[in-house]
Design an enzyme around this catalytic site. Structure first.
Site, PDB file in Angstrom:
ATOM      1  N   GLY A   1       0.847  -1.195   0.000  1.00 37.87           N
ATOM      2  CA  GLY A   1       0.000   0.000   0.000  1.00 37.87           C
ATOM      3  C   GLY A   1       0.872   1.231   0.000  1.00 37.87           C
ATOM      4  O   GLY A   1       2.057   1.166   0.348  1.00 37.87           O
TER       5      GLY A   1
ATOM      6  N   GLN B   1       2.936  10.058   1.691  1.00 31.97           N
ATOM      7  CA  GLN B   1       4.252   9.409   1.727  1.00 31.97           C
ATOM      8  C   GLN B   1       5.147   9.838   0.573  1.00 31.97           C
ATOM      9  O   GLN B   1       6.361   9.631   0.615  1.00 31.97           O
ATOM     10  CB  GLN B   1       4.099   7.877   1.717  1.00 31.97           C
ATOM     11  CG  GLN B   1       3.457   7.341   2.988  1.00 31.97           C
ATOM     12  CD  GLN B   1       3.340   5.831   2.959  1.00 31.97           C
ATOM     13  OE1 GLN B   1       2.406   5.290   2.373  1.00 31.97           O
ATOM     14  NE2 GLN B   1       4.298   5.137   3.547  1.00 31.97           N
TER      15      GLN B   1
ATOM     16  N   CYS C   1       5.934  -0.108   7.611  1.00 33.38           N
ATOM     17  CA  CYS C   1       5.567   1.089   6.866  1.00 33.38           C
ATOM     18  C   CYS C   1       6.787   1.557   6.082  1.00 33.38           C
ATOM     19  O   CYS C   1       7.888   1.625   6.631  1.00 33.38           O
ATOM     20  CB  CYS C   1       5.107   2.193   7.814  1.00 33.38           C
ATOM     21  SG  CYS C   1       4.616   3.696   6.956  1.00 33.38           S
ATOM     22  N   LEU C   2       6.571   1.891   4.816  1.00 36.73           N
ATOM     23  CA  LEU C   2       7.686   2.330   3.971  1.00 36.73           C
ATOM     24  C   LEU C   2       8.295   3.633   4.496  1.00 36.73           C
ATOM     25  O   LEU C   2       9.440   3.937   4.170  1.00 36.73           O
ATOM     26  CB  LEU C   2       7.210   2.503   2.526  1.00 36.73           C
ATOM     27  CG  LEU C   2       6.760   1.199   1.838  1.00 36.73           C
ATOM     28  CD1 LEU C   2       6.070   1.503   0.517  1.00 36.73           C
ATOM     29  CD2 LEU C   2       7.936   0.251   1.631  1.00 36.73           C
TER      30      LEU C   2
ATOM     31  N   HIS D   1      -4.487   1.318   7.683  1.00 39.09           N
ATOM     32  CA  HIS D   1      -3.130   1.886   7.757  1.00 39.09           C
ATOM     33  C   HIS D   1      -2.987   3.055   6.759  1.00 39.09           C
ATOM     34  O   HIS D   1      -2.449   4.107   7.108  1.00 39.09           O
ATOM     35  CB  HIS D   1      -2.130   0.759   7.453  1.00 39.09           C
ATOM     36  CG  HIS D   1      -0.689   1.161   7.363  1.00 39.09           C
ATOM     37  ND1 HIS D   1       0.284   0.697   8.216  1.00 39.09           N
ATOM     38  CD2 HIS D   1      -0.031   1.965   6.481  1.00 39.09           C
ATOM     39  CE1 HIS D   1       1.458   1.214   7.885  1.00 39.09           C
ATOM     40  NE2 HIS D   1       1.302   1.982   6.823  1.00 39.09           N
ATOM     41  N   GLU D   2      -3.501   2.874   5.554  1.00 34.31           N
ATOM     42  CA  GLU D   2      -3.361   3.932   4.526  1.00 34.31           C
ATOM     43  C   GLU D   2      -4.263   5.131   4.840  1.00 34.31           C
ATOM     44  O   GLU D   2      -3.857   6.282   4.650  1.00 34.31           O
ATOM     45  CB  GLU D   2      -3.691   3.387   3.129  1.00 34.31           C
ATOM     46  CG  GLU D   2      -2.858   2.200   2.659  1.00 34.31           C
ATOM     47  CD  GLU D   2      -1.368   2.356   2.829  1.00 34.31           C
ATOM     48  OE1 GLU D   2      -0.887   3.515   2.907  1.00 34.31           O
ATOM     49  OE2 GLU D   2      -0.664   1.338   2.925  1.00 34.31           O
TER      50      GLU D   2
ATOM     51  N   HIS E   1      -2.695   7.342   7.254  1.00 26.82           N
ATOM     52  CA  HIS E   1      -1.705   8.257   6.651  1.00 26.82           C
ATOM     53  C   HIS E   1      -2.373   9.553   6.176  1.00 26.82           C
ATOM     54  O   HIS E   1      -1.783  10.626   6.268  1.00 26.82           O
ATOM     55  CB  HIS E   1      -1.019   7.601   5.447  1.00 26.82           C
ATOM     56  CG  HIS E   1       0.169   6.743   5.772  1.00 26.82           C
ATOM     57  ND1 HIS E   1       1.287   7.217   6.403  1.00 26.82           N
ATOM     58  CD2 HIS E   1       0.421   5.426   5.515  1.00 26.82           C
ATOM     59  CE1 HIS E   1       2.182   6.226   6.523  1.00 26.82           C
ATOM     60  NE2 HIS E   1       1.670   5.119   6.000  1.00 26.82           N
TER      61      HIS E   1
END
Ligand code: GNR
Ligand code: NI
Length: 172
Positions: free
Chosen positions: A46, A51, A94-95, A136-137, A140
């Site tokens: 994702g 991000q 998480c990236l 999670h997204e 963000h």
């Protein structure tokens, strides 16, 4: 398509609430494609627009398993319309918090209303990894990272390590 750099925490843009997308046009479709390319390259399951430093309510997700055909999802202006009482725990990564993982407990199932890449409104009911990834997204988009669901002790431990890694990089 273009691969874009992913912001690493701490970064004020990752703590900022993103704005709704007024119209799903070619600019938005291009951003969604660039986000998918960036996500697949990372690789991740994702990616949310903040991000890549874009403070708009856009996410992409692909939770297809290895060996399955790709299943990219392009999601604009998502809203959680229902959360199950039942909870589930995933070891999340998480990236934007590279190399850090922690168990996060969230509702096991959610319904999410969103617009697709044509601007059409859709609703998806999700469980398992997709439910976790959607939450999670969407977090963000509200300036929330998975560490914000942990104890202050665990969150501070991870954030201090990331801060230190950034300082090391700056002086390298
Ligand atoms: O690639 C990712 N894997 C992942 C694993 C468990 C729970 C959430 C995620 S999302 C993450 C990519 C990412 O940082 N998205 O914002
Ligand atoms: Ni993330």
């Amino acid at each position: 398509m273009a691969k874009l750099p992913i912001l690493i925490a701490p970064d004020p843009r990752l703590k900022t609430r993103a704005s709704p997308v007024a119209k799903v046009d070619d600019r938005i479709r291009r951003l969604l494609d660039d986000m998918l390319e960036t996500m697949y390259d990372a690789p991740g399951i994702g990616l949310a627009a903040p991000q890549i430093g874009v403070l708009e309510r856009l996410i992409v997700i692909d939770v297809a398993e290895k060996g399955e055909p790709p299943a990219p999802m392009r999601i604009v202006n998502p809203e959680i319309t229902w959360r199950s009482e039942e909870l589930s725990t995933y070891n999340e990564g998480c990236l934007s918090l590279p190399e850090h993982y922690a168990d996060v407990t969230r509702p096991a199932r959610v319904k999410v209303r969103y617009q697709d890449e044509t601007g059409e409104t859709r609703e998806v009911e999700a469980g398992s990894l997709l439910a976790t990834c959607l939450q999670h997204e969407i977090d963000h988009l509200d300036g929330v990272l998975f560490v914000d669901h942990l104890s202050m002790l665990k969150r501070n431990m991870i954030m201090r390590k990331l801060q230190k890694a950034k300082r090391g990089q700056a002086s390298a």
